[in-house]
Scaffold this motif. Structure first.
Motif, PDB file in Angstrom:
ATOM      1  N   MET A  77      -6.487  21.150   5.259  1.00 15.19           N
ATOM      2  CA  MET A  77      -6.781  20.214   4.181  1.00 15.19           C
ATOM      3  C   MET A  77      -6.036  20.560   2.899  1.00 15.19           C
ATOM      4  O   MET A  77      -5.513  19.685   2.214  1.00 15.19           O
ATOM      5  CB  MET A  77      -8.287  20.201   3.901  1.00 15.19           C
ATOM      6  CG  MET A  77      -9.089  19.282   4.800  1.00 15.19           C
ATOM      7  SD  MET A  77      -9.083  17.536   4.280  1.00 15.19           S
ATOM      8  CE  MET A  77      -7.684  16.884   5.181  1.00 15.19           C
TER       9      MET A  77
ATOM     10  N   GLN B  17      -2.232  11.260   4.650  1.00 15.34           N
ATOM     11  CA  GLN B  17      -3.567  11.555   5.143  1.00 15.34           C
ATOM     12  C   GLN B  17      -3.945  10.463   6.134  1.00 15.34           C
ATOM     13  O   GLN B  17      -3.917   9.278   5.820  1.00 15.34           O
ATOM     14  CB  GLN B  17      -4.551  11.613   3.977  1.00 15.34           C
ATOM     15  CG  GLN B  17      -5.835  12.334   4.286  1.00 15.34           C
ATOM     16  CD  GLN B  17      -6.633  12.620   3.022  1.00 15.34           C
ATOM     17  OE1 GLN B  17      -6.510  11.925   2.024  1.00 15.34           O
ATOM     18  NE2 GLN B  17      -7.447  13.654   3.065  1.00 15.34           N
TER      19      GLN B  17
ATOM     20  N   TRP C  94      -5.311  14.201  -3.029  1.00 12.90           N
ATOM     21  CA  TRP C  94      -6.021  13.924  -1.785  1.00 12.90           C
ATOM     22  C   TRP C  94      -7.522  13.966  -2.011  1.00 12.90           C
ATOM     23  O   TRP C  94      -8.016  14.651  -2.901  1.00 12.90           O
ATOM     24  CB  TRP C  94      -5.715  14.996  -0.725  1.00 12.90           C
ATOM     25  CG  TRP C  94      -4.285  15.206  -0.397  1.00 12.90           C
ATOM     26  CD1 TRP C  94      -3.383  15.960  -1.101  1.00 12.90           C
ATOM     27  CD2 TRP C  94      -3.565  14.699   0.717  1.00 12.90           C
ATOM     28  NE1 TRP C  94      -2.163  15.939  -0.491  1.00 12.90           N
ATOM     29  CE2 TRP C  94      -2.252  15.177   0.635  1.00 12.90           C
ATOM     30  CE3 TRP C  94      -3.929  13.890   1.796  1.00 12.90           C
ATOM     31  CZ2 TRP C  94      -1.284  14.866   1.587  1.00 12.90           C
ATOM     32  CZ3 TRP C  94      -2.967  13.589   2.743  1.00 12.90           C
ATOM     33  CH2 TRP C  94      -1.651  14.075   2.637  1.00 12.90           C
TER      34      TRP C  94
ATOM     35  N   CYS D  40      -3.223  15.327   8.642  1.00 14.05           N
ATOM     36  CA  CYS D  40      -2.120  14.898   7.782  1.00 14.05           C
ATOM     37  C   CYS D  40      -0.884  14.831   8.677  1.00 14.05           C
ATOM     38  O   CYS D  40      -0.572  15.785   9.387  1.00 14.05           O
ATOM     39  CB  CYS D  40      -1.880  15.888   6.648  1.00 14.05           C
ATOM     40  SG  CYS D  40      -3.296  16.098   5.546  1.00 14.05           S
TER      41      CYS D  40
END
Length: 231
Positions: free
Chosen positions: A160, A17, A185, A197
């Motif tokens: 995400m 991330q 995450w 990412c």
């Protein structure tokens, strides 16, 4: 190791991330729309925003919020930083986040646009909405088409919730005590600020693309004059 207590090593293909490293990629996507004549760096962004508008209260309206000011953190917005959402939590939409219906504060002007620098994730959320409205695409799709694919980034994504094929080789986030974060995450609606990412190799490919842009070499992501505006 990809996760504390796990035997799995970090590899060249491991996704991390990237946090605020997302912002340069969002900036390049915006500048590509400027190159295409769909955006201007110096016009009031309200001319292009559709379902949400910047609210100019009293003296704030003496100057306008422009893309140039949003990109350079001089548009006058406060910050809306927060710790993100866990995997099991719902993530608000871009519009909901702008309206303060998520964990972050409402995006609103706190100083006259152009009057000074103040780091602002909220300003990049406005950019995110602007790009979504102009392109008609979801932000991850727009960034894939405008930046990730042209830069030759092989595993990078702004999704995400990672698909299984990417999650299998991703590094877990950890809290301040070094414990893995639930679900791996912290998730964000603020993709332009914190949605990337990427592997280390893919990030290097992006940087090489920007170097080529500045030098006017084949394989650059922007025209040299546009690239110099970004860097």
């Amino acid at each position: 190791l990809r996760k504390a207590g796990s035997p799995d090593p970090v590899t060249a293909g491991t996704l991390f991330q990237a946090g605020s490293v997302s912002k340069p990629l969002a900036a390049v996507a915006a500048m590509r729309l400027v190159e295409a004549g769909k955006l201007s760096l110096d016009e009031d962004v309200n001319l292009r925003l559709a379902s949400w508008k910047v609210s100019y209260a009293e003296e704030m309206g003496r100057e306008k919020v422009t893309l140039r000011r949003l990109l350079s953190h001089t548009a006058g917005f406060g910050d809306n930083y927060h710790d993100g959402y866990l995997e099991r939590e719902a993530i608000p939409t871009t519009l909901e986040s702008l309206e303060g219906k998520g964990k972050g504060r409402k995006a609103q002007l706190e100083r006259i646009p152009g009057s000074g620098y103040a780091y602002s994730n909220a300003g990049y959320l406005v950019i995110q909405k602007l790009l979504e409205d102009l392109s008609g695409k979801a932000f991850p799709d727009l960034l894939r088409d405008a930046v990730i694919v042209p830069a030759g980034m092989q595993r990078a994504t702004f999704e995400m919730r990672l698909p299984k094929t990417l999650r299998e080789d991703s590094a877990s986030g950890h809290d301040l005590e070094g414990q893995p974060i639930e679900g791996g995450w912290r998730l964000y609606a603020e993709l332009a600020s914190a949605g990337l990412c990427t592997t280390a190799s893919d990030l290097a490919r992006f940087l090489v693309g920007m170097q080529k842009s500045v030098r006017g070499e084949e394989g650059g992501l922007l025209k040299p004059e546009m690239a110099r505006d970004v860097v």
